[in-house]
Design a protein around this motif. Structure first.
Motif, PDB file in Angstrom:
ATOM      1  N   PHE B 133      -4.661 -10.614   3.088  1.00 13.74           N
ATOM      2  CA  PHE B 133      -3.571 -10.139   3.934  1.00 13.74           C
ATOM      3  C   PHE B 133      -3.059  -8.751   3.552  1.00 13.74           C
ATOM      4  O   PHE B 133      -2.763  -7.947   4.438  1.00 13.74           O
ATOM      5  N   PRO B 134      -2.973  -8.424   2.243  1.00 16.05           N
ATOM      6  CA  PRO B 134      -2.509  -7.066   1.912  1.00 16.05           C
ATOM      7  C   PRO B 134      -3.415  -5.974   2.502  1.00 16.05           C
ATOM      8  O   PRO B 134      -2.943  -4.911   2.884  1.00 16.05           O
ATOM      9  N   VAL B 135      -4.703  -6.273   2.577  1.00 13.40           N
ATOM     10  CA  VAL B 135      -5.658  -5.303   3.117  1.00 13.40           C
ATOM     11  C   VAL B 135      -5.334  -5.010   4.572  1.00 13.40           C
ATOM     12  O   VAL B 135      -5.251  -3.852   4.997  1.00 13.40           O
ATOM     13  N   PHE B 136      -5.136  -6.064   5.342  1.00 16.67           N
ATOM     14  CA  PHE B 136      -4.893  -5.876   6.770  1.00 16.67           C
ATOM     15  C   PHE B 136      -3.498  -5.315   7.038  1.00 16.67           C
ATOM     16  O   PHE B 136      -3.317  -4.510   7.949  1.00 16.67           O
ATOM     17  N   GLU B 137      -2.543  -5.707   6.219  1.00 16.10           N
ATOM     18  CA  GLU B 137      -1.190  -5.135   6.331  1.00 16.10           C
ATOM     19  C   GLU B 137      -1.258  -3.627   6.125  1.00 16.10           C
ATOM     20  O   GLU B 137      -0.654  -2.854   6.875  1.00 16.10           O
ATOM     21  N   LYS B 138      -2.048  -3.226   5.132  1.00 12.44           N
ATOM     22  CA  LYS B 138      -2.179  -1.797   4.813  1.00 12.44           C
ATOM     23  C   LYS B 138      -2.856  -1.038   5.955  1.00 12.44           C
ATOM     24  O   LYS B 138      -2.438   0.066   6.312  1.00 12.44           O
ATOM     25  N   ILE B 139      -3.905  -1.631   6.514  1.00 14.18           N
ATOM     26  CA  ILE B 139      -4.605  -0.963   7.622  1.00 14.18           C
ATOM     27  C   ILE B 139      -3.641  -0.727   8.777  1.00 14.18           C
ATOM     28  O   ILE B 139      -3.575   0.373   9.341  1.00 14.18           O
ATOM     29  N   LEU B 140      -2.904  -1.759   9.127  1.00 12.84           N
ATOM     30  CA  LEU B 140      -1.948  -1.624  10.234  1.00 12.84           C
ATOM     31  C   LEU B 140      -0.883  -0.586   9.896  1.00 12.84           C
ATOM     32  O   LEU B 140      -0.481   0.203  10.757  1.00 12.84           O
ATOM     33  N   ASN B 141      -0.459  -0.570   8.626  1.00 10.39           N
ATOM     34  CA  ASN B 141       0.554   0.389   8.185  1.00 10.39           C
ATOM     35  C   ASN B 141       0.022   1.821   8.233  1.00 10.39           C
ATOM     36  O   ASN B 141       0.671   2.721   8.759  1.00 10.39           O
ATOM     37  N   ASP B 142      -1.183   2.006   7.687  1.00  7.80           N
ATOM     38  CA  ASP B 142      -1.742   3.355   7.590  1.00  7.80           C
ATOM     39  C   ASP B 142      -2.073   3.934   8.957  1.00  7.80           C
ATOM     40  O   ASP B 142      -1.920   5.131   9.190  1.00  7.80           O
ATOM     41  N   ARG B 143      -2.558   3.089   9.847  1.00 11.08           N
ATOM     42  CA  ARG B 143      -3.001   3.604  11.142  1.00 11.08           C
ATOM     43  C   ARG B 143      -1.901   3.593  12.186  1.00 11.08           C
ATOM     44  O   ARG B 143      -1.969   4.320  13.165  1.00 11.08           O
ATOM     45  N   GLY B 144      -0.931   2.719  11.981  1.00 13.29           N
ATOM     46  CA  GLY B 144       0.185   2.661  12.938  1.00 13.29           C
ATOM     47  C   GLY B 144      -0.248   2.321  14.349  1.00 13.29           C
ATOM     48  O   GLY B 144       0.416   2.697  15.320  1.00 13.29           O
ATOM     49  N   GLU B 145      -1.379   1.602  14.450  1.00 12.05           N
ATOM     50  CA  GLU B 145      -1.860   1.244  15.791  1.00 12.05           C
ATOM     51  C   GLU B 145      -1.692  -0.258  16.014  1.00 12.05           C
ATOM     52  O   GLU B 145      -1.456  -1.014  15.092  1.00 12.05           O
ATOM     53  N   LYS B 182       2.958 -10.097  10.850  1.00 11.59           N
ATOM     54  CA  LYS B 182       3.786 -10.980  11.664  1.00 11.59           C
ATOM     55  C   LYS B 182       3.867 -10.434  13.095  1.00 11.59           C
ATOM     56  O   LYS B 182       3.709 -11.165  14.068  1.00 11.59           O
ATOM     57  N   ALA B 183       4.074  -9.120  13.192  1.00  6.45           N
ATOM     58  CA  ALA B 183       4.154  -8.485  14.509  1.00  6.45           C
ATOM     59  C   ALA B 183       2.794  -8.532  15.204  1.00  6.45           C
ATOM     60  O   ALA B 183       2.699  -8.778  16.409  1.00  6.45           O
ATOM     61  N   PHE B 184       1.738  -8.305  14.422  1.00  3.44           N
ATOM     62  CA  PHE B 184       0.365  -8.374  14.936  1.00  3.44           C
ATOM     63  C   PHE B 184       0.097  -9.756  15.507  1.00  3.44           C
ATOM     64  O   PHE B 184      -0.446  -9.899  16.605  1.00  3.44           O
TER      65      PHE B 184
END
Lengths: 222, 210
Positions: B133-145, B182-184
């Motif tokens: 989960f930290p990996v995917f949280e980071k991807i969403l955070n870094d890309r903001g998409e 959670k938002a995803f």
């Protein structure tokens, strides 16, 4: 000038060997950084170089790829070892997935308890002879071509050859009932890039020994 | 009129569930043949339908496909969920492979002896929270998409939603420290085809069905 791909893994076959095979078959030279200690692994993990904290990892084309299958698919696609269309690619994929299931038994073998190792060789042989080899023997017999799919070299041929040779190391006569696979083994081994990989001095790794097993335990066990 | 794809598997999640998700997300109706007896299984093998004697098996587009990942890759490509170029495809593959590893741990937990099960499930939740989960949280955070790859809905998003829901079944609070996930989860669940799949009566299999 493009940099060579760089492979991160212990100095042994394991899950990286298929990647070495495919790069070699595609005629791509590569560098290797061998993991020898837990500290080295920790450094890679702490530096966020390993997506899921695991190896294999391959630095290639500005990316850090992980997950063996993803790496193999990327290299195959890039170097035209994945068929000419989606249907061929899917067929190659099915063959590769099946072969990797068989190869998995070989990869895990050195890490079994000594008492279980001999039993597992029997299991491997049975699986190969009953479940996997008949499929590929039939494919080759029915189309009469040199390669498994689409009359050209693909990832399926490379992984199958890798697996056959690894099994032959443990069970020398394992292909005795499969004449087309015997012919396949000779023909694919003679492809220049693969022939080179099979010669001494290449990046092909020797069968796992006690040193390799110990190194892996030291690196990965908590 | 094209025939619907036909899925052949046990009446449960196992290795077929990700395939059901992908088809459902693509809005593709499919049929299912549930293997319930040894005789059925042997019949399929005798008919030469199971390449390596195994299921999942999917009949689609005139082909008989086996091997979970091969089936998933085919469907992802067919339904334009595989990225726009090789660099996007490899990212989707890596993310999907990671989620499949985690899902396989959950699927295999069902077969562990009862005394090991609880410990096993705790370990799985821990792996989800520390490794995946930290990996995917980071991807969403870094890309903001809104999506994991290429600002477009892909197979990777389906896989991630599927595994999030599976882990939440083990521990409902697992996303407490992952606001973007959670938002995803809410966002992807609201895609019409997926919302439909999440409703009762869909082909989605329950946790009780291994």
């Amino acid at each position: 000038m493009a940099t060579k791909p760089k492979l991160h893994y212990p100095n042994g076959r394991g899950r990286m060997e298929s990647v070495r095979w495919v790069l070699a078959a595609a005629g791509v030279e590569f560098d290797e950084e061998f993991l020898e200690t837990k500290e080295q692994l920790q450094k890679l993990q702490d530096g966020n170089h390993l997506l899921f904290q695991q190896v294999p990892m391959v630095e290639i084309d500005g990316m850090k790829l992980v997950q063996t299958r993803s790496i193999l698919h990327y290299i195959a696609e890039k170097h035209h070892l994945f068929g000419k269309d989606l249907k061929e690619r899917t067929l190659i994929d099915m063959y590769v997935e099946g072969t990797l299931d068989l190869l998995e038994l070989i990869i895990m073998h050195p890490f079994l308890k000594p008492d279980d190792q001999q039993k597992e060789v029997v299991n491997m042989a049975q699986k190969a002879i009953i479940r996997y080899f008949p499929v590929f023997e039939k494919v080759l017999r029915e189309h009469g071509q040199r390669f498994l799919v689409g009359n050209q070299l693909s990832l399926a041929d490379v992984i199958l050859l890798q697996t056959i040779l690894a099994l032959e190391e443990k069970i020398p006569n394992i292909l005795s009932a499969f004449p087309h696979l015997q012919e396949f083994t000779v023909k694919i081994s003679n492809i220049p890039t693969i022939k080179k990989f099979l010669e001494p001095g290449s990046k092909k790794k020797p069968p796992p020994d006690d040193i390799y097993v110990r190194t892996v335990y030291n690196i990965f066990m908590p | 009129m094209t025939t619907k794809p036909k899925l052949c598997y046990f009446r449960g999640r196992g290795r077929m569930e990700s395939i059901r998700w992908l088809l459902a997300a693509a809005g593709v109706e499919f049929e299912e043949e549930f293997i319930e007896t040894r005789e059925q299984y042997e019949k399929l093998q005798k008919e030469g339908l199971l390449l390596f004697g195994q299921v999942p098996m999917v009949e689609i587009d005139g082909m008989v496909l086996t091997q979970t990942r091969a089936i998933l890759s085919y469907l992802a490509a067919k339904y334009d969920s595989y990225g726009k170029d090789l660099k996007e495809t490899v990212r989707i593959n890596m993310y999907a492979d990671g989620t499949l590893d985690l899902m396989m741990m959950i699927a295999l937990a069902a077969f562990k002896p009862p005394e090991e099960k609880e410990e096993n499930l705790t370990l799985i939740v821990k792996k989800a929270k520390t490794r995946y989960f930290p990996v995917f949280e980071k991807i969403l955070n870094d890309r903001g998409e809104d999506f994991l790859v290429g600002n477009k809905f892909s197979w990777a998003d389906i896989q991630l939603l599927e595994v999030i829901l599976m882990v939440e079944e083990l521990d409902a609070s697992v996303l407490a420290d992952f606001p973007l996930l959670k938002a995803f989860e809410a966002r992807i669940s609201n895609i019409p085809t997926i919302r439909k799949f999440l409703q009762p009566g869909s082909p989605r299999k329950s946790i009780l069905q291994f």
